[in-house]
Design a protein around this motif. Sequence first.
Motif, PDB file in Angstrom:
ATOM      1  N   ASP A  20       0.945  -1.595   0.253  1.00 44.09           N
ATOM      2  CA  ASP A  20       0.167  -0.237   0.063  1.00 44.09           C
ATOM      3  C   ASP A  20       1.334   1.274   0.071  1.00 44.09           C
ATOM      4  OD1 ASP A  20       1.231   0.211   2.359  1.00 44.09           O
ATOM      5  OD2 ASP A  20      -1.155  -0.035   3.337  1.00 44.09           O
ATOM      6  N   GLY A  21       2.383   1.093   0.069  1.00 44.36           N
ATOM      7  CA  GLY A  21       2.893   2.534   0.255  1.00 44.36           C
ATOM      8  C   GLY A  21       3.180   3.073   1.034  1.00 44.36           C
ATOM      9  N   ARG A  22       2.566   2.484   2.250  1.00 41.59           N
ATOM     10  CA  ARG A  22       2.910   3.291   3.647  1.00 41.59           C
ATOM     11  C   ARG A  22       3.697   2.307   4.663  1.00 41.59           C
ATOM     12  NH1 ARG A  22      -1.139   6.452   6.971  1.00 41.59           N
ATOM     13  NH2 ARG A  22      -0.068   5.822   9.689  1.00 41.59           N
ATOM     14  N   ALA A  23       5.381   2.383   4.987  1.00 37.90           N
ATOM     15  CA  ALA A  23       5.603   2.201   5.886  1.00 37.90           C
ATOM     16  C   ALA A  23       5.932   3.281   7.487  1.00 37.90           C
ATOM     17  CB  ALA A  23       6.735   1.628   6.054  1.00 37.90           C
ATOM     18  N   ASP A  24       5.471   3.165   8.723  1.00 44.12           N
ATOM     19  CA  ASP A  24       5.464   3.684   9.045  1.00 44.12           C
ATOM     20  C   ASP A  24       6.844   3.389  10.247  1.00 44.12           C
ATOM     21  OD1 ASP A  24       3.393   4.343   8.992  1.00 44.12           O
ATOM     22  OD2 ASP A  24       2.246   4.184  10.387  1.00 44.12           O
ATOM     23  N   ALA A  25       7.622   2.227  10.560  1.00 45.26           N
ATOM     24  CA  ALA A  25       8.523   1.490  11.301  1.00 45.26           C
ATOM     25  C   ALA A  25       9.273   0.608  10.651  1.00 45.26           C
ATOM     26  CB  ALA A  25       8.010   2.043  12.620  1.00 45.26           C
ATOM     27  N   VAL A  26      10.022   0.830  11.103  1.00 46.45           N
ATOM     28  CA  VAL A  26      11.165  -1.058   9.716  1.00 46.45           C
ATOM     29  C   VAL A  26      12.192  -1.115  11.557  1.00 46.45           C
ATOM     30  CG1 VAL A  26      12.864  -1.474   8.508  1.00 46.45           C
ATOM     31  CG2 VAL A  26      11.558   0.431   8.208  1.00 46.45           C
ATOM     32  N   VAL A  27      12.075  -2.893  11.063  1.00 53.45           N
ATOM     33  CA  VAL A  27      12.433  -2.989  13.045  1.00 53.45           C
ATOM     34  C   VAL A  27      13.345  -4.229  12.108  1.00 53.45           C
ATOM     35  CG1 VAL A  27      10.432  -5.197  13.156  1.00 53.45           C
ATOM     36  CG2 VAL A  27      12.392  -4.628  15.369  1.00 53.45           C
TER      37      VAL A  27
END
Lengths: 383, 383
Positions: free
Chosen positions: A61-68
């Motif tokens: 969906d083209g959205r990311a708020d965080a990467v772990v």
Amino acid sequence: MSVTAAQGFRASGIAAGIKSNGNPDLALVVNDGPDHHAAAVFTSNRVVAAPVIWSRQAITDGRADAVVLNSGGANACTGAPGFQDAHATAEKVAGTLGLSALDVQVCSTGLIGERLPMPELLAGVDKAAGELSEDGGDAAAVAIMTTDSVPKTAVVSGAGYQVGGMTKGAGMIAPGMATMLAVVTTDAVVDPATLTEHLQDAVRVSFNRADSDGCMSTNDTVILLASGASGVTPDPAQFRAELTELCSSLARQIIADAEGASHDIAITVVNAASETDAEEAARAVARSNLFKTAIFGRDPNWGRVLAAVGTTDAEFEADQLDVSINGVQVCRAGGIGDSRDLVDLEPREVQVLIDLHAGEQTATIWTNDLTHEYVHENSVYSS
Amino acid sequence: MSVTAAQGFRASGIAAGIKSNGNPDLALVVNDGPDHHAAAVFTSNRVVAAPVIWSRQAITDGRADAVVLNSGGANACTGAPGFQDAHATAEKVAGTLGLSALDVQVCSTGLIGERLPMPELLAGVDKAAGELSEDGGDAAAVAIMTTDSVPKTAVVSGAGYQVGGMTKGAGMIAPGMATMLAVVTTDAVVDPATLTEHLQDAVRVSFNRADSDGCMSTNDTVILLASGASGVTPDPAQFRAELTELCSSLARQIIADAEGASHDIAITVVNAASETDAEEAARAVARSNLFKTAIFGRDPNWGRVLAAVGTTDAEFEADQLDVSINGVQVCRAGGIGDSRDLVDLEPREVQVLIDLHAGEQTATIWTNDLTHEYVHENSVYSS
């Protein structure tokens, strides 16, 4: 400053106890917006790690708020339980930070075929969330290291915005370690579709042209996050050039940190009929163990270059091939050129130039030599 | 007895002075008939040595009366002068033996990118012609050796006829040495078209499935000569099976003589949708430096097997892959199987079995591990 060079990002890197030696092994990168646009490129290997399966789906969906991101374990070839671990990690990050799990990207790197120690990892998420800071980029870059001898970061300044990133991966990789991960951030205003287009273009000529040992990982991931916090909408061509410069810098740092290597080799094919031809011919040379051992032995063995080029489908006539090594044209028109004794292979940097005389396209592949140390690193250590 | 096991053949092997160390370096094989039927398979490398260009053209009529082979120099990437050298060699053999030059096959093996010492070579042809004998097969097999530690010959007895052959090539090859040459003879009565068909089929599943280091030579040649001297016309299926057995024996001898290797590895893919799929998947594993160094380190690293299979276009589902190493099923349904600690990698012979669960086809690729000695042999010696 790494992934926190751009406005709108916080990061952290901590020791969660995933690695048995107690080194940092868990990193968190958070995009505080206002935009949460994202794009990613994943390994083209058909055997992919559980976090890749998760992230590939979650970013559609083209959205990311965080990467772990964790080091100390690749969570690859771990079946359904491994996928549940990746999912649980995303849920934990989401719960801790008040996000949707589908907006959390998960990356893992380490040994293939082992489960992650989930109690340690989940507790580590709490700790990492507590240490998030606008200066946390460097700590995050340290926490994703496996056999890397140095953290790898880069920053490129645009006109009113920043592009920053971190990566991990050593050209000569240790047993079972999945190769490379990278997170790139920007505070420029760029929509997800454009981000994807730019990222694919940049990765194609940077990370995808670093070919240390021809072995494709199950975990390779490059994620690009855009916060829009600068309020600046960049010129597309300019932004693409800056992103490419940043990715190239990170990719070169991977090649330069190949611990087993004694030479960094740039193989450039010129006058190819297509860019694909140029890349294919250069990659064939980069994957020739005979060529790579010759360079280790300081032997400018151009016959091995031709033998490798000859295995490709690139357009060329064998009796028109020219090859120069470190500026000496050792092969002319497919035959014997200047004396190979003139070639100096003492420096770490090696330039191989191959002229196909078939068109006007060019590509460069970066690789390393094949050394005793490569065999040592990839055979001696138990995994 | 090698190439002189079958009736109608004479051979010799002598020291012509092409090698600087004075070892035998010139071999001659002559077919005295009554038939002079012949077939050959050459390297698929697009950069081919001068003798390959000559021989490929000369054998198109299905006839060959003699084969001259030299070690000590590949005559590859030597341009028009190198082709004239190959032509002059054929003319010299023809003049000495009273043949047509176009019925003389020429093979060379050694360093790429250097001219052959023609005065020594041409004088050597006289000497070799003078020593031709019906017992000369073993001497010929010695004269074509480069880094081989032993001569490589095989004989298979048919119903009233013989199939014999010799080959050269070490799995881990020395700097610039072109890889393999083989001459196979039979006194069976077989027409050239059938010979070609049988040879292509046999080479496909023997020499072409020995992949020591993924490096394709500029000189690879397999020549099959049929004298018809036994007067026996063999059953086609029987003859093909015998020829395949002979070629497989010679190919296995090449792998077994890989001086740098500490393990001989048979990678078998079963239940593939096609034989091509099986071969592609097995070859991907055989060419993975990470897998090959792991075997050297006695590490049954099945993750590296899956990572290699995952790079192919073979038909499979990642969550259905099974992998066994020396009888222990370390990977089950794409995930963790039995303990890797159960695998014994002390023996030189290693069996890797990969089940794609996609069909009923099978292929085996033979390879070696990647060792310090490989790097040493291919880097330290000046060339």
